[in-house]
Write a protein that holds these residues in place. Sequence first.
Motif, short mmCIF file in Angstrom:
data_model
loop_
_atom_site.label_atom_id
_atom_site.label_comp_id
_atom_site.label_asym_id
_atom_site.label_seq_id
_atom_site.Cartn_x
_atom_site.Cartn_y
_atom_site.Cartn_z
N THR A 1 -0.34 9.79 -11.55
CA THR A 1 0.10 8.50 -11.56
C THR A 1 -0.16 7.98 -10.03
OG1 THR A 1 2.35 9.26 -10.73
CG2 THR A 1 1.89 9.44 -13.04
N THR A 2 0.60 6.64 -9.97
CA THR A 2 0.34 6.00 -8.49
C THR A 2 1.24 6.82 -7.67
OG1 THR A 2 1.69 4.17 -9.06
CG2 THR A 2 -0.45 3.56 -9.48
N GLY A 3 2.32 7.09 -7.78
CA GLY A 3 3.19 7.79 -7.30
C GLY A 3 2.66 9.27 -6.60
N VAL A 4 1.91 9.91 -7.38
CA VAL A 4 1.46 11.19 -7.15
C VAL A 4 0.30 10.86 -5.98
CG1 VAL A 4 0.34 13.16 -8.04
CG2 VAL A 4 2.04 12.25 -9.39
N VAL A 5 -0.51 9.95 -6.45
CA VAL A 5 -1.62 9.58 -5.59
C VAL A 5 -1.09 9.41 -4.16
CG1 VAL A 5 -3.53 8.24 -5.23
CG2 VAL A 5 -2.97 9.07 -7.39
N ALA A 6 -0.05 8.42 -4.18
CA ALA A 6 0.40 7.81 -2.69
C ALA A 6 1.11 9.34 -2.16
CB ALA A 6 1.68 6.78 -2.92
N ASN A 7 1.81 10.06 -2.60
CA ASN A 7 2.34 11.38 -2.29
C ASN A 7 1.21 12.27 -1.52
OD1 ASN A 7 4.91 10.68 -2.45
ND2 ASN A 7 4.89 11.74 -4.32
N ARG A 8 0.06 12.16 -2.27
CA ARG A 8 -1.01 13.23 -1.85
C ARG A 8 -1.76 12.52 -0.57
NH1 ARG A 8 -3.57 16.84 -5.40
NH2 ARG A 8 -5.34 17.09 -3.80
N PHE A 9 -1.84 11.14 -0.43
CA PHE A 9 -2.19 10.52 0.71
C PHE A 9 -1.40 10.61 1.86
CE2 PHE A 9 -5.12 8.33 -1.77
CZ PHE A 9 -6.38 8.32 -1.11
N ILE B 1 -10.91 8.44 -1.52
CA ILE B 1 -11.13 7.30 -0.95
C ILE B 1 -12.27 6.63 -1.31
CG2 ILE B 1 -12.06 7.77 1.30
CD1 ILE B 1 -8.81 5.71 0.90
N GLU B 2 -13.37 7.11 -1.66
CA GLU B 2 -14.51 6.48 -2.17
C GLU B 2 -14.60 5.41 -3.35
OE1 GLU B 2 -17.00 9.64 -4.80
OE2 GLU B 2 -17.15 9.91 -2.66
N TRP B 3 -13.61 5.72 -4.01
CA TRP B 3 -13.13 4.88 -5.08
C TRP B 3 -12.49 3.51 -4.89
CZ3 TRP B 3 -10.97 9.87 -7.45
CH2 TRP B 3 -12.01 10.67 -8.15
N ALA B 4 -12.20 3.34 -3.61
CA ALA B 4 -11.43 2.33 -2.98
C ALA B 4 -12.50 1.47 -2.32
CB ALA B 4 -10.30 2.67 -2.37
N ASN B 5 -12.33 -0.05 -1.96
CA ASN B 5 -13.00 -0.74 -1.30
C ASN B 5 -12.69 -0.56 0.05
OD1 ASN B 5 -10.96 -2.91 -0.92
ND2 ASN B 5 -11.82 -3.72 -2.82
N GLU B 6 -13.19 -1.20 0.87
CA GLU B 6 -12.88 -1.40 2.47
C GLU B 6 -11.34 -1.57 2.73
OE1 GLU B 6 -14.17 -2.79 6.63
OE2 GLU B 6 -15.70 -2.54 5.08
N GLY B 7 -11.01 -2.73 2.23
CA GLY B 7 -9.51 -3.24 2.10
C GLY B 7 -8.54 -2.70 1.58
N GLU B 8 -9.05 -1.88 0.60
CA GLU B 8 -7.96 -1.13 -0.17
C GLU B 8 -7.81 0.15 0.63
OE1 GLU B 8 -8.84 -2.43 -4.85
OE2 GLU B 8 -10.07 -0.71 -3.85
N ARG B 9 -8.85 0.60 1.06
CA ARG B 9 -8.64 1.87 1.95
C ARG B 9 -7.84 1.80 3.05
NH1 ARG B 9 -15.24 3.33 2.44
NH2 ARG B 9 -15.42 3.86 0.09
N LYS B 10 -7.82 0.57 4.03
CA LYS B 10 -7.28 0.34 5.06
C LYS B 10 -5.44 0.15 4.53
CE LYS B 10 -6.72 -2.63 8.94
NZ LYS B 10 -7.38 -3.72 9.69
N LEU B 11 -5.33 -0.45 3.39
CA LEU B 11 -3.73 -0.46 2.95
C LEU B 11 -3.50 0.72 2.70
CD1 LEU B 11 -3.92 -3.50 0.53
CD2 LEU B 11 -2.67 -3.36 2.85
N ILE B 12 -4.20 1.65 2.06
CA ILE B 12 -3.63 3.18 1.64
C ILE B 12 -3.26 3.97 2.84
CG2 ILE B 12 -4.66 5.19 0.64
CD1 ILE B 12 -6.23 3.76 -1.33
N TRP B 13 -4.50 3.91 3.96
CA TRP B 13 -4.30 4.88 5.03
C TRP B 13 -2.76 4.05 5.87
CZ3 TRP B 13 -5.32 9.36 4.59
CH2 TRP B 13 -6.55 9.72 3.97
#
Length: 130
Positions: free
Chosen positions: A7-15, A74-86
């Motif tokens: 889920t998005t919550g699990v993915v966010a926790n892993r990051f 992180i390769e599944w996200a584009n550059e802008g999304e990567r920045k937001l994720i990190w």
Amino acid sequence: MSQTIWTTGVVANRFEEAVETLNKLPSGAVRGYAAFWPDVIYTPAELARQTSKPVKLNALPDQITRMEQTLMWIEWANEGERKLIWLRAYQMTWREIARRTGYPRTSAQRYWQGALTKIAVSLEEKNRID
């Protein structure tokens, strides 16, 4: 062995865990240089007045393995999304993220959620294949 439901919550926790693990890894500072100042020997009274240093824990092997897996996503996200994720994984406030990225706060949240959804869907598809 049970498979994780991504889920998005699990993915966010892993990051967030990946960021914590990265902070636990030893620094890449070059060793071998020495200072030639003598060691300071403190009296017991001086030691009692000092603030204690935070204990730096080392990363465990399973934490490093999960971090490496997470870094591959992180390769599944584009550059802008990567920045937001990190930025969010480093637990920055949405106000600060909006200031740094130039996105309005609610748009940044929506783009971040979309990036996590994209990664979760990719992980679920990978689970079905495996």
